[in-house]
Design a protein around this motif. Structure first.
Motif, PDB file in Angstrom:
ATOM      1  N   LYS A   1       1.855   8.923   5.230  1.00 57.72           N
ATOM      2  CA  LYS A   1       2.032   7.553   4.341  1.00 57.72           C
ATOM      3  C   LYS A   1       1.593   6.932   3.725  1.00 57.72           C
ATOM      4  O   LYS A   1       1.840   6.100   2.854  1.00 57.72           O
TER       5      LYS A   1
ATOM      6  N   LYS B   1       5.494  -4.774   8.683  1.00 56.60           N
ATOM      7  CA  LYS B   1       7.662  -5.678   7.724  1.00 56.60           C
ATOM      8  C   LYS B   1       8.412  -6.364   8.981  1.00 56.60           C
ATOM      9  O   LYS B   1       8.455  -6.552  10.339  1.00 56.60           O
TER      10      LYS B   1
ATOM     11  N   THR C   1      11.338  -8.428   9.624  1.00 56.31           N
ATOM     12  CA  THR C   1      12.627  -8.071   9.881  1.00 56.31           C
ATOM     13  C   THR C   1      13.504  -9.316  10.361  1.00 56.31           C
ATOM     14  O   THR C   1      13.272  -9.160  11.793  1.00 56.31           O
TER      15      THR C   1
ATOM     16  N   HIS D   1       4.107   0.938  11.972  1.00 61.21           N
ATOM     17  CA  HIS D   1       3.218   2.066  11.163  1.00 61.21           C
ATOM     18  C   HIS D   1       1.926   1.776  11.905  1.00 61.21           C
ATOM     19  O   HIS D   1       0.880   0.609  11.614  1.00 61.21           O
TER      20      HIS D   1
ATOM     21  N   ASN E   1      -0.657   3.543  -1.115  1.00 65.79           N
ATOM     22  CA  ASN E   1       0.580   4.180  -0.861  1.00 65.79           C
ATOM     23  C   ASN E   1       1.312   5.248  -0.306  1.00 65.79           C
ATOM     24  O   ASN E   1       1.511   4.805  -2.009  1.00 65.79           O
TER      25      ASN E   1
ATOM     26  N   ASN F   1       3.870   6.433   1.265  1.00 63.58           N
ATOM     27  CA  ASN F   1       5.616   6.830   1.727  1.00 63.58           C
ATOM     28  C   ASN F   1       5.743   5.740   2.794  1.00 63.58           C
ATOM     29  O   ASN F   1       6.571   5.963   3.923  1.00 63.58           O
ATOM     30  N   ILE F   2       5.976   4.239   2.029  1.00 62.89           N
ATOM     31  CA  ILE F   2       5.566   3.384   3.438  1.00 62.89           C
ATOM     32  C   ILE F   2       5.758   2.255   2.647  1.00 62.89           C
ATOM     33  O   ILE F   2       6.182   1.809   2.419  1.00 62.89           O
ATOM     34  N   ASP F   3       7.153   1.410   3.654  1.00 62.20           N
ATOM     35  CA  ASP F   3       7.383   0.133   2.635  1.00 62.20           C
ATOM     36  C   ASP F   3       7.422  -1.265   4.078  1.00 62.20           C
ATOM     37  O   ASP F   3       8.159  -1.030   4.961  1.00 62.20           O
ATOM     38  N   TYR F   4       5.390  -1.850   3.548  1.00 60.89           N
ATOM     39  CA  TYR F   4       5.483  -2.296   4.425  1.00 60.89           C
ATOM     40  C   TYR F   4       5.314  -3.914   3.919  1.00 60.89           C
ATOM     41  O   TYR F   4       5.317  -3.889   2.785  1.00 60.89           O
ATOM     42  N   ASP F   5       5.002  -5.024   4.623  1.00 66.31           N
ATOM     43  CA  ASP F   5       5.189  -6.107   4.674  1.00 66.31           C
ATOM     44  C   ASP F   5       3.363  -6.870   4.050  1.00 66.31           C
ATOM     45  O   ASP F   5       2.919  -7.742   3.600  1.00 66.31           O
TER      46      ASP F   5
ATOM     47  N   PRO G   1       0.088  -6.977   0.220  1.00 67.65           N
ATOM     48  CA  PRO G   1      -0.086  -6.004  -0.680  1.00 67.65           C
ATOM     49  C   PRO G   1      -0.443  -6.237  -2.449  1.00 67.65           C
ATOM     50  O   PRO G   1      -1.501  -5.946  -2.771  1.00 67.65           O
TER      51      PRO G   1
END
Length: 208
Positions: A15, A100, A102, A110, A127, A129-133, A148
């Protein structure tokens, strides 16, 4: 006096990939410094000499000289693949967490647990394969939060202000030279005019 070398190491999974450092302690020595008013300058000079002696490719070298109530640290080096400053100074890394947001709440989605004696400093976070803030770096010196947008900071280009100053200075020099030439010419013309007046007076007296 302590000297250590930080070598880049990539850790991560499918990831994310992070550039961190492994520490290699080069030497630990005791030195006697005679008390003087410039003791801190001598400590800095000792640390700087030790760094220069141990410089290596693709690594950071840090030398630390410590005396009662005083401490001097000098570091130098260059590492490939560095994109940003993950920590303002080399710090022992405990964990890397990715958060993240939400529903107005944040959660850890992660986490990477590095091996012991892993350090964080300048580096990169790739990065995969990860969606983070945000990224939370937990170090021995305390946590550090990175967004990011802060993971890549491009270098600023110079605006060319120095060149314009040079041009202005050149113009001023030329102008001063011209003014000197003009004054020299005027002085010559005045001398000529005085000479011609004297010769005319002499001629008139001879006629009489």
């Amino acid at each position: 006096m302590k000297t250590k070398i930080l070598r880049p190491v990539r850790i991560g999974d499918d990831k994310v990939e992070v550039t961190v450092f492994s520490e290699e302690e080069k030497s630990w020595e005791k030195h006697r410094i005679r008390s003087s008013k410039n003791i801190l300058d001598r400590m800095m000079a000792m640390a700087n000499n030790m760094v220069i002696m141990n410089l290596q490719d693709n690594a950071y070298v840090f030398s630390e000289v410590e005396a009662p109530g005083l401490r001097a640290i000098v570091g130098e080096g260059m590492v490939e693949g560095v994109e940003t400053i993950l920590s303002p100074k080399p710090s022992l890394l405990l964990s890397i967490e990715f958060g993240k947001k939400t529903n107005d709440h944040g959660e850890i989605i992660h986490k990477i647990k590095p091996e012991p004696n892993t350090w964080i400093y300048e580096g990169s976070i790739i990065n995969k394969n990860i969606d983070y803030d945000l990224v939370i770096l937990k170090t021995a010196d305390g946590p550090r939060i990175i967004l990011p947008d802060e993971l890549y900071i491009p270098q600023r280009k110079s605006s060319g202000g120095k060149k314009t100053k040079k041009k202005k200075r050149r113009k001023r020099k030329h102008a001063s030279k011209k003014s000197v030439k003009k004054s020299a010419k005027t002085s010559k013309t005045t001398k000529k005019s005085k000479k011609t007046k004297k010769t005319r007076r002499r001629k008139r007296r001879r006629k009489k």
